[in-house]
Design an enzyme around this catalytic site. Structure first.
Site, PDB file in Angstrom:
ATOM      1  N   HIS A 105       0.826  -1.219   0.000  1.00  0.00           N
ATOM      2  CA  HIS A 105       0.000   0.000   0.000  1.00  0.00           C
ATOM      3  C   HIS A 105       0.853   1.259   0.000  1.00  0.00           C
ATOM      4  O   HIS A 105       0.642   2.180   0.793  1.00  0.00           O
ATOM      5  CB  HIS A 105      -0.961   0.036   1.205  1.00  0.00           C
ATOM      6  CG  HIS A 105      -1.812  -1.175   1.353  1.00  0.00           C
ATOM      7  ND1 HIS A 105      -2.795  -1.276   2.289  1.00  0.00           N
ATOM      8  CD2 HIS A 105      -1.831  -2.354   0.683  1.00  0.00           C
ATOM      9  CE1 HIS A 105      -3.389  -2.466   2.213  1.00  0.00           C
ATOM     10  NE2 HIS A 105      -2.804  -3.129   1.229  1.00  0.00           N
TER      11      HIS A 105
ATOM     12  N   GLU B  89     -12.173  -0.674  -6.661  1.00  0.00           N
ATOM     13  CA  GLU B  89     -13.065   0.431  -7.012  1.00  0.00           C
ATOM     14  C   GLU B  89     -12.569   1.242  -8.206  1.00  0.00           C
ATOM     15  O   GLU B  89     -11.368   1.349  -8.444  1.00  0.00           O
ATOM     16  CB  GLU B  89     -13.190   1.394  -5.820  1.00  0.00           C
ATOM     17  CG  GLU B  89     -13.770   0.768  -4.570  1.00  0.00           C
ATOM     18  CD  GLU B  89     -13.802   1.730  -3.398  1.00  0.00           C
ATOM     19  OE1 GLU B  89     -14.399   1.369  -2.360  1.00  0.00           O
ATOM     20  OE2 GLU B  89     -13.224   2.851  -3.500  1.00  0.00           O
TER      21      GLU B  89
END
Length: 388
Positions: free
Chosen positions: A163, A261
Site C-alpha cells: 500500500h 473500485e
C-alpha cells in the site's frame, strides 16, 4: 534396478517439463496474437498484440516524450528509454536511494506539461527515512541522462511494504496530482493530518492556494481528497475534466477480499476507507461507480483519445494485476454504459496502460513482481494495434 532407472527417468522428465514451462511463453503470450473487442454499436474491433520491449523488471509507468521516445520506470530504480523501436541498453537514470521491498520501489513517472521547453521529469519512489517513506523528485532530462541536481517536490509520505501508492500525473489544470496508499495503517486514510491514503495536489514544489484544506488547522494543505486505501491509477475524462481513479480494495488482513473500485474523485471529498468498503455506504462518503469482487487489483488508468481505435474514443481503460486483463469501460459522463475484459488470462499480470502518440494502446506485464508466473521473455511492454 529397473525401478531405480524408472525413478531417475521420471525425475529427469519432471525437471525437463519444469524448465520447458519456465523457459517458453505459454499459449497466448506470444507476439502477433489477434484479439477482438466488442467495440460497441459500430461492431467488433480486431487488434494485434506486438512486443515493444522484453526482459524487463516490473515496468511500472509508461510515458511518451514529444520527440517520440518511450520513457518507463522499472521498480528496482531504473528509468529506461525505448527509441526508434529499440530499448536503450543503458538507463536514462538510476535512482540510487530507491528502496524496493514488496510492492514499493520506483513507481510513478510523469513529464511536465512544458517538457519540450524545460525537460522536467518527475519520479515517485520509496526510500528509507523514519521507516519506509515515499518522495516525489524532479529531474532535468538531457536526452542521454538526467542532471545531477534534483528538486524534492514532496517527501516523507508514509509507505510500507504494501500500500505504497504511488501514481503522479499532471491534471488539465496544470497541477501535479499524487495518489498515496494507506501504508497498511487504515486509520491514516481518514486523518487529514496524514499524507497517507490521499490524493495530493501541488504546484511544482509549492501549494495551490485553492486546495481545500489550506486554511484548516491540523490538516495537511497538500490534501485534495481522502479516505483512499491504495489508488494506483489516475486519469481525466476528456470533455468533462472529471478525475477518475482506480483503487485496490481490502486483501483479507484489513477487510474481506475484493471491493476494488473505480471512483470519480473530487475536491475535499471522503472516499470512505476504512469506514466503508464493498457495497457499504455512509452519509458524507462517496461511493464508487464500479466495484469488483472478486478482486481484479486495478493498477493504472487512462482515457483513450487516439485515432487507431476510433470505436474506443472516450473509453476508460485500466490494467489489472490479479484480474490479468485490461478492462475497457464505456461511459456517458458519470454513468457506466458497459464494460468488457480484454486479453483476460493471456499475458499474466497487467499493470500499466498508456496511449502512444500513434494511437496504439501500450501495456506492461508485472509477472516478475513475486506474484506472477513469468515467461522467459517477461517482463514486457506490449501494445495493441489495429489488425490488418
Amino acid at each position: 534396478m529397473a525401478r531405480m532407472i524408472r525413478s531417475v527417468y521420471h525425475a529427469f522428465a519432471l525437471v525437463y517439463l519444469f524448465m520447458t514451462a519456465c523457459g517458453q511463453p505459454p499459449p497466448g503470450k506470444g507476439e502477433g496474437e489477434i484479439g477482438t473487442s466488442q467495440g460497441g454499436s459500430s461492431g467488433a474491433v480486431q487488434f494485434r498484440v506486438e512486443t515493444v520491449a522484453s526482459g524487463l523488471e516490473v515496468p511500472w509507468t509508461i510515458t511518451f516524450t514529444p520527440d517520440g521516445r518511450v520513457l518507463f520506470t522499472e521498480r528496482p530504480g531504473r528509468v529506461r528509454v525505448i527509441e526508434n523501436g529499440s530499448l536503450r541498453p543503458e538507463p536514462l537514470a538510476t535512482i540510487e536511494d530507491v528502496e524496493q521491498t514488496g510492492e514499493s520501489g520506483l513507481m510513478g513517472l510523469t513529464l511536465h506539461p512544458q517538457f519540450a521547453q524545460n525537460r522536467f521529469i518527475y519520479v515517485a519512489y520509496a526510500y528509507r527515512g523514519d521507516g519506509q517513506r515515499v518522495r516525489v523528485v524532479r529531474f532535468r532530462e538531457t536526452g542521454d541522462t538526467v542532471t545531477d541536481s534534483r528538486k524534492v517536490i514532496i517527501e516523507d509520505i508514509p509507505a510500507a511494504r504494501f500500500h505504497a501508492g504511488t501514481r503522479a500525473r499532471f491534471g488539465p489544470d496544470g497541477k501535479l496530482y499524487i495518489t498515496t496508499g494507506d501504508a497498511t495503517q487504515r486509520e491514516q486514510a481518514r486523518q487529514l493530518d496524514s499524507l497517507a491514503g490521499k490524493t495530493l495536489r501541488l504546484n511544482d514544489g509549492s501549494l495551490p492556494p485553492d486546495n481545500p484544506f489550506v486554511n484548516r488547522q491540523g490538516a495537511r494543505p497538500e490534501v485534495w481528497s481522502y479516505g483512499h486505501r491504495n489508488s494506483q491509477g489516475i486519469a481525466w475524462q476528456p470533455g468533462s475534466g472529471l478525475q477518475f481513479q482506480t483503487e485496490h480494495g481490502p486483501s483479507g488482513f484489513d477487510g474481506p477480499g475484493g471491493g476494488d473500485e473505480v471512483n470519480i474523485v473530487e475536491k475535499a471529498k471522503n472516499y470512505g476507507w476504512p469506514t466503508v468498503h464493498h457495497e457499504q455506504s455512509h452519509e458524507g462518503m462517496e461511493s464508487p461507480i464500479l466495484l469488483y469482487t472478486p478482486a481484479v487489483a486495478p493498477a493504472s488508468a487512462m482515457f483513450y483519445s487516439g485515432s487507431a481505435f476510433p470505436q474506443f474514443r472516450g473509453n476508460f481503460l485500466f490494467g489489472n494485476l490479479k484480474g490479468e486483463c485490461i478492462i475497457r469501460v464505456v461511459l456517458d459522463g458519470r454513468r457506466v454504459v458497459s464494460q468488457e475484459r480484454l486479453l483476460e488470462g493471456k499475458y499474466g499480470r497487467i499493470r500499466e496502460v498508456a496511449e502512444g502518440p500513434d494511437g496504439a494502446i501500450y501495456f506492461s506485464t508485472s509477472n516478475r513482481d513475486g506474484r506472477g508466473s513469468p515467461a522467459q521473455v517477461d517482463d514486457r511492454i506490449l501494445r495493441l494495434v489495429p489488425a490488418k
